[in-house]
Design an enzyme around this catalytic site. Structure first.
Site, PDB file in Angstrom:
ATOM      1  N   ASP A 138       0.712  55.128   2.755  1.00 43.23           N
ATOM      2  CA  ASP A 138       0.721  55.502   4.173  1.00 43.23           C
ATOM      3  C   ASP A 138      -0.146  56.741   4.412  1.00 43.23           C
ATOM      4  O   ASP A 138       0.257  57.680   5.090  1.00 43.23           O
ATOM      5  CB  ASP A 138       2.149  55.750   4.656  1.00 43.23           C
ATOM      6  CG  ASP A 138       2.266  55.720   6.193  1.00 43.23           C
ATOM      7  OD1 ASP A 138       1.386  55.094   6.842  1.00 43.23           O
ATOM      8  OD2 ASP A 138       3.212  56.308   6.738  1.00 43.23           O
TER       9      ASP A 138
ATOM     10  N   LYS B 270      14.306  67.738   4.304  1.00 44.26           N
ATOM     11  CA  LYS B 270      14.200  66.383   4.839  1.00 44.26           C
ATOM     12  C   LYS B 270      15.562  65.706   4.733  1.00 44.26           C
ATOM     13  O   LYS B 270      16.120  65.578   3.633  1.00 44.26           O
ATOM     14  CB  LYS B 270      13.148  65.591   4.061  1.00 44.26           C
ATOM     15  CG  LYS B 270      12.850  64.219   4.635  1.00 44.26           C
ATOM     16  CD  LYS B 270      11.655  63.590   3.919  1.00 44.26           C
ATOM     17  CE  LYS B 270      11.272  62.250   4.537  1.00 44.26           C
ATOM     18  NZ  LYS B 270      10.081  61.683   3.890  1.00 44.26           N
TER      19      LYS B 270
ATOM     20  N   GLY C 108      10.680  61.140  11.715  1.00 48.82           N
ATOM     21  CA  GLY C 108      10.054  59.880  11.358  1.00 48.82           C
ATOM     22  C   GLY C 108      11.046  58.753  11.508  1.00 48.82           C
ATOM     23  O   GLY C 108      12.165  58.947  12.000  1.00 48.82           O
ATOM     24  N   GLY C 109      10.649  57.553  11.082  1.00 47.73           N
ATOM     25  CA  GLY C 109      11.521  56.401  11.242  1.00 47.73           C
ATOM     26  C   GLY C 109      12.728  56.424  10.335  1.00 47.73           C
ATOM     27  O   GLY C 109      13.745  55.788  10.622  1.00 47.73           O
ATOM     28  N   MET C 110      12.644  57.166   9.218  1.00 47.15           N
ATOM     29  CA  MET C 110      13.719  57.162   8.240  1.00 47.15           C
ATOM     30  C   MET C 110      14.431  58.504   8.127  1.00 47.15           C
ATOM     31  O   MET C 110      15.590  58.569   7.735  1.00 47.15           O
ATOM     32  CB  MET C 110      13.167  56.765   6.863  1.00 47.15           C
ATOM     33  CG  MET C 110      14.217  56.501   5.814  1.00 47.15           C
ATOM     34  SD  MET C 110      13.523  55.809   4.277  1.00 47.15           S
ATOM     35  CE  MET C 110      12.631  57.213   3.631  1.00 47.15           C
ATOM     36  N   ALA C 111      13.763  59.583   8.482  1.00 48.96           N
ATOM     37  CA  ALA C 111      14.339  60.911   8.274  1.00 48.96           C
ATOM     38  C   ALA C 111      13.774  61.904   9.274  1.00 48.96           C
ATOM     39  O   ALA C 111      12.816  61.614   9.995  1.00 48.96           O
ATOM     40  CB  ALA C 111      14.055  61.375   6.841  1.00 48.96           C
TER      41      ALA C 111
ATOM     42  N   LEU D 166      11.454  70.271  12.544  1.00 44.37           N
ATOM     43  CA  LEU D 166      10.004  70.393  12.391  1.00 44.37           C
ATOM     44  C   LEU D 166       9.289  69.082  12.687  1.00 44.37           C
ATOM     45  O   LEU D 166       8.146  69.074  13.124  1.00 44.37           O
ATOM     46  CB  LEU D 166       9.666  70.837  10.963  1.00 44.37           C
ATOM     47  CG  LEU D 166      10.179  72.214  10.533  1.00 44.37           C
ATOM     48  CD1 LEU D 166       9.867  72.451   9.057  1.00 44.37           C
ATOM     49  CD2 LEU D 166       9.543  73.305  11.385  1.00 44.37           C
ATOM     50  N   GLY D 167       9.950  67.974  12.435  1.00 41.79           N
ATOM     51  CA  GLY D 167       9.338  66.672  12.673  1.00 41.79           C
ATOM     52  C   GLY D 167      10.337  65.557  12.442  1.00 41.79           C
ATOM     53  O   GLY D 167      11.354  65.734  11.777  1.00 41.79           O
TER      54      GLY D 167
END
Length: 388
Positions: free
Chosen positions: A133, A40, A20-23, A17-18
């Site tokens: 954030d 996640k 990011g930098g960590m997960a 689904l998406g």
């Protein structure tokens, strides 16, 4: 991890689904409760880093404590063959960033979005959690489509954990306050500043600070103020325009003191709109609150205060070299383009404001005694308060 793999013999994992930098966030299905979920997963390359694993676990625990209709719900947390995972409420996937990408939003819709975000942040801040954030990519459309939910508390400030390494400031610079860019610790006010920037972007269809180069972006945030909303979009009602302009003022003493304060002003509460600006004091140390999160306290308006003349935020103290060094030191994972996130959180104490000192009173000289044979001396009234 391949599609349709089972996590802990309960959650079926499907497409992405998406990221990011960590997960990354995957589509999932809870086979016990027969409901869709979002899962996640920490990136495999980061699972061996104990600091990152701790941050991920902190996110799950603290976010699970935040129960509110405008915050993405955390269902579960675990570890599958060495990979930590968080199970989240499954939402349609559209973010505020997706909506803004189609063009400027109607003012009434922007007001509704900001109210939802502030309601969620008010609960988080009351529980000792700073998001750190806030940006359009982290605001998700609810399943009903008529409200928004705050997501991705993945870099939220957690008491007892040094998530900000020396020389690094996590977050997305485009939505950072001048104080954060200058290196100050995160505060409640920084989350509210980012909310104001989101409102500005939603009304105009573009970011308040559009610079792509990190050094140029840092300079713009430190040295300039976006044009007033009313000067760019004349159809916005004065209250909404004034709230956004105040939220993104360069001087922190001109901004809102809390999410409840900003939300009340957004609703047109004249007491909140006229309320004095917050004073700037030391930012409190992060702490972890035990027990269940307390509900957000209602905004209590304060008497209007004398405005204090200010001269910017250490404008002359930041050299070109310092800003450039900061830009290069930004967490590369945090500076990546916005993913389409679904996520969570972790605790830090909200900032408190000290009342300003009382206005000095100008003492008038005592009257001279009347001279013999002259008129009687005239008494003096109360000393006038010196105006700032």
């Amino acid at each position: 991890m391949t599609g349709h793999e089972m996590l802990v013999d309960r959650y079926a994992v499907a497409g992405v689904l998406g990221r990011g930098g960590m997960a990354e966030v995957r589509e999932g299905w809870d086979t016990r409760l027969n409901r869709p979920v979002a899962i996640k997963l920490l990136h495999p390359t980061l699972t061996a880093d104990p600091g990152i694993r701790r941050r991920f676990e902190d996110e799950a625990r603290s976010a699970a404590r935040l129960c509110h209709q405008n915050i993405v719900t955390v269902y579960d947390f675990g570890d599958h063959q060495g990979t930590p995972f968080i199970v989240l409420e499954r939402l349609p996937g559209q973010t505020l960033a997706d909506i803004i990408a189609t063009g400027p939003m109607p003012a009434a819709h922007v007001r509704s979005v900001l109210d939802d975000v502030l309601a969620g942040l008010g609960v988080a801040h009351a529980a000792g959690v700073l998001h750190r954030d806030i940006k359009p990519g982290n605001i998700l459309v609810a399943a009903t489509g008529d409200s928004m939910k705050v997501a991705d508390f993945g870099i939220a400030k957690t008491g007892g954990a040094a998530h900000t390494m020396t020389g690094q400031i996590v977050g997305t610079m485009s939505y950072m306050s001048p104080e954060r860019v200058a290196g100050a610790p995160a505060s409640v006010g920084d989350d509210l500043y980012a909310v104001g920037l989101m409102g500005y972007e939603a009304l105009l269809g573009r970011r308040a600070f559009p610079q792509d180069n990190p050094a140029a972006l840092a300079h713009a945030i430190m040295d300039s103020t976006p044009a007033p909303v009313a000067a760019v979009r004349t159809d916005v009602d004065p209250v909404l325009a004034a709230v956004i302009d105040r939220a993104i003022a360069r001087n922190p003493v001109q901004r809102f003191a809390s999410a409840e304060h900003m939300r009340a002003a957004l609703a047109g509460d004249q007491r909140a709109i006229r309320a004095g600006v917050a004073s700037v004091g030391p930012r409190p140390a992060t702490k972890v609150l035990t027990g269940h999160p307390i509900p957000a306290a209602p905004y209590v308006p304060q008497p209007a205060r004398r405005r204090v003349r200010t001269y910017g935020i250490a404008a002359g103290a930041l050299s070109v070299l310092a800003v450039s060094a900061f830009a290069l030191a930004m967490d590369p994972a945090s500076s990546a383009p916005d993913p389409q996130p679904v996520s969570t959180s972790a605790p830090a104490a909200p900032a408190t404001s000290a009342p300003p000192p009382p206005s000095p009173v100008v003492q008038q000289p005592a009257p001279e005694p009347p001279q013999p044979g002259g008129p009687a001396g005239r008494g003096h009234g109360k000393g006038d308060k010196k105006r700032g």
